[in-house]
Scaffold this active site. Structure first.
Site, short mmCIF file in Angstrom:
data_model
loop_
_atom_site.label_atom_id
_atom_site.label_comp_id
_atom_site.label_asym_id
_atom_site.label_seq_id
_atom_site.Cartn_x
_atom_site.Cartn_y
_atom_site.Cartn_z
N HIS A 102 0.86 -1.18 0.00
CA HIS A 102 0.00 0.00 0.00
C HIS A 102 0.90 1.23 0.00
O HIS A 102 1.69 1.44 0.92
CB HIS A 102 -0.93 0.02 1.21
CG HIS A 102 -1.86 1.19 1.22
ND1 HIS A 102 -3.09 1.18 0.57
CD2 HIS A 102 -1.72 2.43 1.76
CE1 HIS A 102 -3.67 2.35 0.73
NE2 HIS A 102 -2.87 3.12 1.45
N CYS A 103 0.79 2.03 -1.05
CA CYS A 103 1.67 3.19 -1.21
C CYS A 103 0.97 4.45 -0.72
O CYS A 103 -0.06 4.84 -1.29
CB CYS A 103 2.07 3.33 -2.68
SG CYS A 103 3.18 4.73 -2.97
N PRO A 104 1.47 5.11 0.32
CA PRO A 104 0.81 6.32 0.82
C PRO A 104 0.97 7.50 -0.13
O PRO A 104 0.18 8.45 -0.07
CB PRO A 104 1.53 6.58 2.15
CG PRO A 104 2.86 5.93 2.00
CD PRO A 104 2.64 4.73 1.14
N ASN A 108 -3.11 4.55 -2.68
CA ASN A 108 -3.76 3.37 -3.22
C ASN A 108 -2.82 2.18 -3.06
O ASN A 108 -1.61 2.34 -2.85
CB ASN A 108 -4.07 3.59 -4.71
CG ASN A 108 -5.03 2.56 -5.27
OD1 ASN A 108 -5.63 1.77 -4.53
ND2 ASN A 108 -5.16 2.54 -6.59
#
Length: 265
Positions: A102-104, A108
């Site tokens: 999960h990429c902040p 997404n």
């Protein structure tokens, strides 16, 4: 990203166009290509669904056939069977197929549906930061105030002390001239520092992502394989398959070989 684009155009292009119109048009085309590519790939990675697991029927034995749920586990958050290739993301509150992480920064997950867009965004962002750092240095050298030195008397000074005095004088002259910077010069200095910092971080992330793809894994599967001591199958074919290049390679090579044989005959 918009600040870097518009701030860079405002700070760099008066200097570039002062050199020559042709040079300005050339750099305008490069800027447009890199900007559109970076923003487009970022949007695809951020707003596209990361990956929806296969939707299967489940329930009693007559509904679910034998071996239909083999290797499936149960997701207590989604309250349904979870595919062996899926992982539940607590931030997105859903299971994601082939989830990498999960990429902040994009807000997404990175999964099966947007992984290629995420890698393309990293590549375009690294190229863009390299270009920004080069152009900010080029423009900064043309707009930076002149440096003024005052070494004073250097006769009879040892070589080590002389080197220290020269280095100290360069730093003092640089700081003294920085106080005379215009707003354009301050933007250029910020762009250089920010672009180099982003360049280092994004390059490390891109290298890590490509190494996992080369191994045929995701970040999460890499962590689980470390725990299970699973053997890694490293192959460049994994990169070809990931970027969907296999179709293009196999499409043109056989045609070339057949044509070559016919020509020889």
């Amino acid at each position: 990203m918009f600040f870097v684009i518009f701030g860079g155009v405002w700070a760099v292009y008066p200097v570039v166009f002062s050199v020559s119109i042709l040079c300005g048009v050339f750099h305008s085309i490069i800027t447009a290509i890199l900007s559109v590519a970076t923003i487009s790939f970022f949007s695809f990675a951020a707003f596209r669904c990361a990956g929806t697991p296969p939707n299967i029927l489940w329930g009693s034995y007559p509904t679910v056939g034998k071996s239909d749920l083999e290797n499936y586990t149960y997701c207590h958050y989604c309250s349904k069977p979870k595919s062996p290739r899926a992982h539940h993301c607590r931030s997105c509150r859903k299971c994601v197929l082939d989830m990498d992480h999960h990429c902040p920064f994009i807000g997404n997950c990175v999964g099966a549906a947007n992984h290629r867009s995420f890698i393309a965004f990293l590549i375009s962002a690294v190229l863009s930061t390299i270009y920004v750092s080069i152009m900010s240095v080029y423009s900064g050298l043309r707009t930076w105030p002149p440096l003024k030195y005052s070494l004073g008397h250097i006769n009879g000074v040892s070589s080590s002390e002389l080197a220290w005095r020269i280095m100290n004088e360069i730093v003092v002259a640089f700081m003294r001239s920085a106080l005379l910077l215009s707003s354009r010069g301050l933007i250029l200095a910020y762009l250089f520092i920010a672009s180099v910092s982003l360049q280092i971080g994004l390059s490390v992330l891109l290298w890590q992502q490509l190494s996992y793809i080369y191994q045929g894994k995701t970040y999460l599967s890499h962590l689980s394989s470390q725990a299970d001591s699973e053997e890694e199958k490293k192959d460049c074919q994994n990169l070809v398959t990931f970027f969907s290049l296999q179709y293009f390679v196999t499409r043109f090579l056989p045609t070339f070989r057949v044509t070559r044989k016919k020509h020889i005959k």
